[in-house]
Design a protein around this motif. Structure first.
Motif, short mmCIF file in Angstrom:
data_model
loop_
_atom_site.label_atom_id
_atom_site.label_comp_id
_atom_site.label_asym_id
_atom_site.label_seq_id
_atom_site.Cartn_x
_atom_site.Cartn_y
_atom_site.Cartn_z
N ILE A 12 0.84 -1.21 0.00
CA ILE A 12 0.00 0.00 0.00
C ILE A 12 0.87 1.25 0.00
N PHE A 13 1.83 1.32 0.92
CA PHE A 13 2.68 2.51 1.01
C PHE A 13 3.53 2.68 -0.25
N ASP A 14 4.05 1.58 -0.77
CA ASP A 14 4.88 1.65 -1.97
C ASP A 14 4.06 2.14 -3.17
N THR A 15 2.84 1.66 -3.28
CA THR A 15 1.99 2.04 -4.41
C THR A 15 1.57 3.50 -4.33
N ILE A 16 1.25 3.97 -3.12
CA ILE A 16 0.90 5.38 -2.94
C ILE A 16 2.09 6.27 -3.31
N GLY A 17 3.27 5.91 -2.82
CA GLY A 17 4.46 6.68 -3.15
C GLY A 17 4.73 6.70 -4.64
N LEU A 18 4.57 5.55 -5.28
CA LEU A 18 4.78 5.45 -6.72
C LEU A 18 3.86 6.40 -7.47
N ALA A 19 2.60 6.43 -7.08
CA ALA A 19 1.62 7.28 -7.76
C ALA A 19 1.91 8.77 -7.54
N MET A 20 2.16 9.14 -6.29
CA MET A 20 2.40 10.55 -5.97
C MET A 20 3.64 11.08 -6.68
N PHE A 21 4.70 10.30 -6.67
CA PHE A 21 5.95 10.77 -7.26
C PHE A 21 5.90 10.78 -8.78
N THR A 22 5.08 9.93 -9.37
CA THR A 22 4.90 9.99 -10.82
C THR A 22 4.30 11.33 -11.22
N VAL A 23 3.27 11.74 -10.49
CA VAL A 23 2.64 13.04 -10.75
C VAL A 23 3.64 14.17 -10.55
N ILE A 24 4.39 14.11 -9.46
CA ILE A 24 5.38 15.15 -9.16
C ILE A 24 6.40 15.26 -10.28
N GLY A 25 6.90 14.11 -10.74
CA GLY A 25 7.91 14.12 -11.79
C GLY A 25 7.40 14.73 -13.08
N CYS A 70 3.42 3.65 -14.04
CA CYS A 70 3.73 5.08 -14.12
C CYS A 70 3.51 5.60 -15.54
N VAL A 71 3.91 4.82 -16.52
CA VAL A 71 3.72 5.21 -17.92
C VAL A 71 2.23 5.32 -18.24
N ALA A 72 1.44 4.35 -17.77
CA ALA A 72 -0.01 4.39 -18.00
C ALA A 72 -0.63 5.64 -17.40
N GLY A 73 -0.24 5.96 -16.16
CA GLY A 73 -0.74 7.18 -15.53
C GLY A 73 -0.30 8.42 -16.28
N GLY A 74 0.95 8.42 -16.74
CA GLY A 74 1.46 9.57 -17.48
C GLY A 74 0.73 9.80 -18.79
N LEU A 75 0.38 8.73 -19.47
CA LEU A 75 -0.37 8.86 -20.73
C LEU A 75 -1.76 9.45 -20.49
N LEU A 116 -4.69 14.05 -10.23
CA LEU A 116 -5.52 13.09 -9.50
C LEU A 116 -5.81 11.85 -10.34
N VAL A 117 -6.15 12.06 -11.60
CA VAL A 117 -6.45 10.93 -12.48
C VAL A 117 -5.19 10.10 -12.72
N CYS A 118 -4.07 10.77 -12.93
CA CYS A 118 -2.80 10.06 -13.14
C CYS A 118 -2.47 9.19 -11.94
N GLY A 119 -2.55 9.76 -10.74
CA GLY A 119 -2.26 8.99 -9.53
C GLY A 119 -3.20 7.82 -9.35
N PHE A 120 -4.49 8.05 -9.63
CA PHE A 120 -5.47 6.98 -9.50
C PHE A 120 -5.18 5.84 -10.47
N VAL A 121 -4.79 6.18 -11.69
CA VAL A 121 -4.50 5.16 -12.70
C VAL A 121 -3.27 4.35 -12.31
N VAL A 122 -2.24 5.01 -11.77
CA VAL A 122 -1.05 4.29 -11.33
C VAL A 122 -1.42 3.29 -10.23
N ILE A 123 -2.17 3.75 -9.24
CA ILE A 123 -2.59 2.87 -8.14
C ILE A 123 -3.45 1.73 -8.65
N LEU A 124 -4.43 2.05 -9.49
CA LEU A 124 -5.34 1.02 -10.01
C LEU A 124 -4.59 -0.01 -10.84
#
Length: 210
Positions: free
Chosen positions: A97-110, A161-166, A183-191
């Motif tokens: 859970i924590f790893d996935t949240i971090g992955l999503a948040m940092f993808t958006v940040i990047g 991350c790529v899916a969320g970025g697209l 928000l959508v990008c982060g949600f897609v990464v997590i999903l």
């Protein structure tokens, strides 16, 4: 100095991602019986590793070297793991859970930091920087704890991350604001991560002659 004054949406995501990744790194270091300092270093490297590489490649000032909040958040994460140590170490789902949240948040940040940087980078570069910001910290963490990095094990990780970025790019192209896109990008990464793990969807493994 009030470190929490005037927090923007991007900064909020950054802080959430920092805590999430720091906890994931410290939790795994705890499972490997690292001492407190070693666990702190693993958590810090997990939290700032991807962003550091991003800033170096973009020619920006390295984000954590001018603001102690990242060290403070990592320290708070260490205290959190100490308090709830037994629950966190025994539950693999907690790390996920924590790893996935971090992955999503940092993808958006990047993505957002690349789009806002000098140089007018194309969106494909922003997606790469977003994926690197999200995934590189986990690679450093796994190397520090002597594990094969998750990104190389066939799991859907950086590809999420790529899916969320697209999706971010598509919404941005359609005229949506950065908050909605983020928000959508982060949600897609997590999903994407959750569905891939739940249904055991992996990338094909390259098998060569030894």
């Amino acid at each position: 100095m009030d470190l929490l004054a005037h927090i923007t949406f991007t900064q909020l995501l950054d802080y959430i991602g920092t805590v999430a990744f720091a906890i994931s790194g410290i939790r795994l270091a705890s499972a490997k019986h690292f001492d407190l300092f070693g666990a702190f270093i693993v958590g810090l490297a997990t939290a700032i590793g991807g962003g550091t590489i991003r800033d170096v490649m973009l020619g920006n000032d390295i984000f954590w070297m001018k603001n102690p909040i990242y060290l403070i958040l990592t320290g708070m994460s260490l205290i959190w793991v100490i308090i709830f140590n037994k629950r966190l170490v025994r539950q693999d789902t907690t790390w996920f859970i924590f790893d996935t949240i971090g992955l999503a948040m940092f993808t958006v940040i990047g993505i957002e930091k690349t789009l806002g940087a000098d140089g007018n980078y194309p969106f494909w570069a922003a997606i790469i920087m977003g994926s690197m910001t999200g995934a590189a910290g986990g690679v450093i963490r796994d190397v520090f704890i002597n594990e094969v990095p998750l990104i190389f094990r066939g799991e859907i990780y950086a590809l999420a991350c790529v899916a969320g970025g697209l999706l971010y790019w598509l919404l941005w192209y359609c005229g949506y604001d950065n908050v909605t896109c983020g928000l959508v990008c982060g949600f897609v990464v997590i999903l994407t991560r959750v569905l891939a793990v739940k249904y055991k969807i992996n990338l094909p493994v390259l098998k060569g002659e030894q």
